[in-house]
Design a protein around this motif. Structure first.
Motif, mmCIF file in Angstrom:
data_model
loop_
_atom_site.group_PDB
_atom_site.id
_atom_site.type_symbol
_atom_site.label_atom_id
_atom_site.label_comp_id
_atom_site.label_asym_id
_atom_site.label_seq_id
_atom_site.Cartn_x
_atom_site.Cartn_y
_atom_site.Cartn_z
ATOM 1 N N TYR A 285 -1.174 3.630 -9.532
ATOM 2 C CA TYR A 285 0.117 4.198 -9.921
ATOM 3 C C TYR A 285 1.131 3.981 -8.807
ATOM 4 O O TYR A 285 0.785 4.039 -7.616
ATOM 5 N N MET A 286 2.382 3.767 -9.189
ATOM 6 C CA MET A 286 3.439 3.496 -8.223
ATOM 7 C C MET A 286 4.200 4.784 -7.890
ATOM 8 O O MET A 286 4.301 5.700 -8.716
ATOM 9 N N VAL A 287 4.765 4.847 -6.684
ATOM 10 C CA VAL A 287 5.502 6.036 -6.261
ATOM 11 C C VAL A 287 7.015 5.859 -6.408
ATOM 12 O O VAL A 287 7.775 6.762 -6.088
ATOM 13 N N VAL A 288 7.443 4.708 -6.890
ATOM 14 C CA VAL A 288 8.865 4.474 -7.158
ATOM 15 C C VAL A 288 9.139 4.793 -8.617
ATOM 16 O O VAL A 288 8.416 4.334 -9.507
ATOM 17 N N ASN B 175 0.818 -1.207 0.000
ATOM 18 C CA ASN B 175 0.000 0.000 0.000
ATOM 19 C C ASN B 175 0.852 1.256 0.000
ATOM 20 O O ASN B 175 0.491 2.274 -0.608
ATOM 21 N N ALA B 176 2.006 1.212 0.660
ATOM 22 C CA ALA B 176 2.888 2.381 0.724
ATOM 23 C C ALA B 176 3.620 2.635 -0.585
ATOM 24 O O ALA B 176 4.176 3.721 -0.785
ATOM 25 N N GLN B 177 3.617 1.660 -1.485
ATOM 26 C CA GLN B 177 4.320 1.817 -2.760
ATOM 27 C C GLN B 177 3.451 2.416 -3.858
ATOM 28 O O GLN B 177 3.924 2.600 -4.985
ATOM 29 N N ILE B 178 2.198 2.718 -3.559
ATOM 30 C CA ILE B 178 1.312 3.249 -4.600
ATOM 31 C C ILE B 178 0.868 4.667 -4.266
ATOM 32 O O ILE B 178 0.816 5.078 -3.103
ATOM 33 N N TRP B 179 0.574 5.415 -5.314
ATOM 34 C CA TRP B 179 0.059 6.777 -5.182
ATOM 35 C C TRP B 179 -1.334 6.725 -4.561
ATOM 36 O O TRP B 179 -2.104 5.805 -4.857
ATOM 37 N N PRO B 180 -1.689 7.686 -3.687
ATOM 38 C CA PRO B 180 -3.052 7.685 -3.121
ATOM 39 C C PRO B 180 -4.114 7.688 -4.214
ATOM 40 O O PRO B 180 -4.184 8.622 -5.018
ATOM 41 N N ARG B 181 -4.923 6.657 -4.263
ATOM 42 C CA ARG B 181 -5.881 6.535 -5.362
ATOM 43 C C ARG B 181 -6.918 7.653 -5.357
ATOM 44 O O ARG B 181 -7.448 8.020 -6.402
#
Length: 449
Positions: A399-402, A379-385
């Motif tokens: 979407y991913m935040v990496v 959950n921490a690896q994705i953009w807030p939906r």
């Protein structure tokens, strides 16, 4: 770590002070801190982050060369491109500025504030004070006002000109002006004689009045009195400590994961750590000695993925940075991460995207720092939906935040742990002991995205 016994006063600052009243408890002053989303800027979140990374990778020497070779109409990003031979740095060129005779120029300060997402603190300057909303940036160290021409620096009886010019370049802009010393009010407490820039020119800042820089003091070298000046300008943190207002020369930053565009979701604490925000103790790691990461809040870390401990990034140097929205890693590491997760690149946002089926199988990413392992859950690896629309994405996409920093590992700055990491761990920036610390919070394993 031991605090000076004669005083322990923690100043906790927050963004958007109107959200709740000031609380004074046990020598702690707490104000609310809110996330500010620029809907125009955030649509270019990846571009902004990469531009910033390119300048950071170039280091101070690259920007000295930029100023030397681009008088009148140059660019710091171009110098970073030469120093790093990267396409990313070339992209930063469009954001560079230069000057002669006190106008905007490339400078030794290599930091930038992402104008997509940032945090703004209310600061009073002068007596009587004028209140300014200033960006909080761990990647720069000068404090200045006047970005908004409708709200310039106001001289009062406490304002004292140093007679020197100040110039700072940023990935998303720059400013130039005159350096003053003045009273600065933070949460009802007053710093006397704080060095503060009064901008006469500023580019790249929208809806804010300037910056309060809480990076290492060395970043101010060459910003006041000309690029060859070796003068260090004490930061706000330095002066809070030297004037006996706080007990330790450190600052800690707490963010909670955002669920809306402008959440009140953080605290900035000078002089101590707000233990109510942590789960367990703060673990510290020494600053890296590898340049150019060593010029900032730089650390050494490795990254692994999943229960099999798949290597994503071997131990290398990078930085912790509130001015970067995403988590950036070297191209070779990014490719390993993409292969491990099954993610594909979205052409609209430039971010990685993942199917619902692959997200259900997504494993944790582990950041190994100073003998400690910091887990980023799926959950921490994705953009807030809930915020997909502000990046120009589709509501039903994940979407991913990496993302890719734009260079292979071995550059001396191979990762940036930005907001997306810092929303899961409280971070501490300890000037006195040359170290950075992290602690888990109630949001470390939260499923907010």
């Amino acid at each position: 770590m031991a605090l000076r016994s004669f005083l322990l006063l923690t100043l906790v600052l927050a963004l958007a002070v109107a959200a709740s009243p000031i609380r004074v408890r046990n020598n702690r002053i707490t104000l609310p801190m809110a996330r500010r989303t620029n809907h125009l800027g955030i649509r270019k979140v990846l571009q902004n982050d990469r531009n910033r990374a390119a300048l950071l990778q170039g280091g101070r020497q690259a920007l000295r060369e930029a100023k030397k070779h681009h008088k009148g109409k140059g660019n710091a990003g171009g110098a970073a491109a030469n120093a790093n031979a990267t396409a990313t740095a070339g992209a930063a060129a469009a954001n560079g500025t230069a000057a002669a005779n006190g106008t905007l120029a490339s400078d030794d300060n290599v930091a930038a504030t992402n104008q997509g997402e940032d945090y703004v603190i209310s600061v009073g300057v002068g007596n009587p004070p004028t209140t300014y909303n200033l960006l909080v940036d761990t990647g720069s160290s000068n404090t200045w006002v006047g970005a908004d021409t409708n709200k310039p620096f106001v001289q009062t009886s406490t304002s004292k000109s140093t007679g020197q010019q100040v110039e700072v370049s940023y990935g998303s802009g720059a400013f130039a002006g005159e350096e003053f010393e003045d009273d600065v009010q933070l949460g009802g407490l007053t710093i006397s004689g704080q060095s503060i820039g009064a901008a006469t020119e500023a580019q790249g800042f929208t809806g804010v009045d300037g910056i309060v820089g809480i990076g290492p003091t060395d970043l101010t070298v060459g910003t006041v009195g000309g690029q060859n000046s070796q003068t260090q300008v004490p930061t706000v943190t330095d002066n809070l400590f030297s004037q006996g207002i706080i007990g330790e020369n450190l600052v800690s930053v707490f963010f909670a994961p955002a669920t809306s565009a402008n959440d009140t979701n953080g605290e900035l604490t000078f002089g101590s750590v707000d233990d109510s925000k942590t789960v367990g103790n703060v673990a510290f790691t020494p600053l890296t000695t590898t340049a150019p990461a060593s010029q900032f809040w730089g650390i050494d870390q490795s990254i692994t993925y999943g229960s099999s401990n798949t290597t994503i990034l071997d131990t290398t140097a990078g930085i912790v940075d509130t001015g970067t929205t995403l988590i950036l890693m070297a191209t070779d590491a990014f490719q390993a991460y993409q292969q491990a997760t099954g993610a594909t690149q979205d052409q609209t946002t430039g971010l990685l995207t993942i199917s619902n089926a692959d997200f259900n199988n997504l494993q944790s990413l582990f950041f190994n720092i100073g003998g400690q392992s910091y887990e980023l859950t799926a959950n921490a690896q994705i953009w807030p939906r809930a915020l997909n629309s502000v990046i120009g994405g589709n509501n039903d996409q994940i979407y991913m935040v990496v993302s890719d920093i734009g260079t292979n590992s071995g550059q001396g700055l191979d990762f940036i742990n930005g907001f997306s990491f810092l929303e899961r761990y409280l971070s501490v920036y300890d000037t006195a002991n040359n170290q950075v610390g992290f602690a888990a919070t109630q949001f470390t394993n939260a499923t907010t995205n």
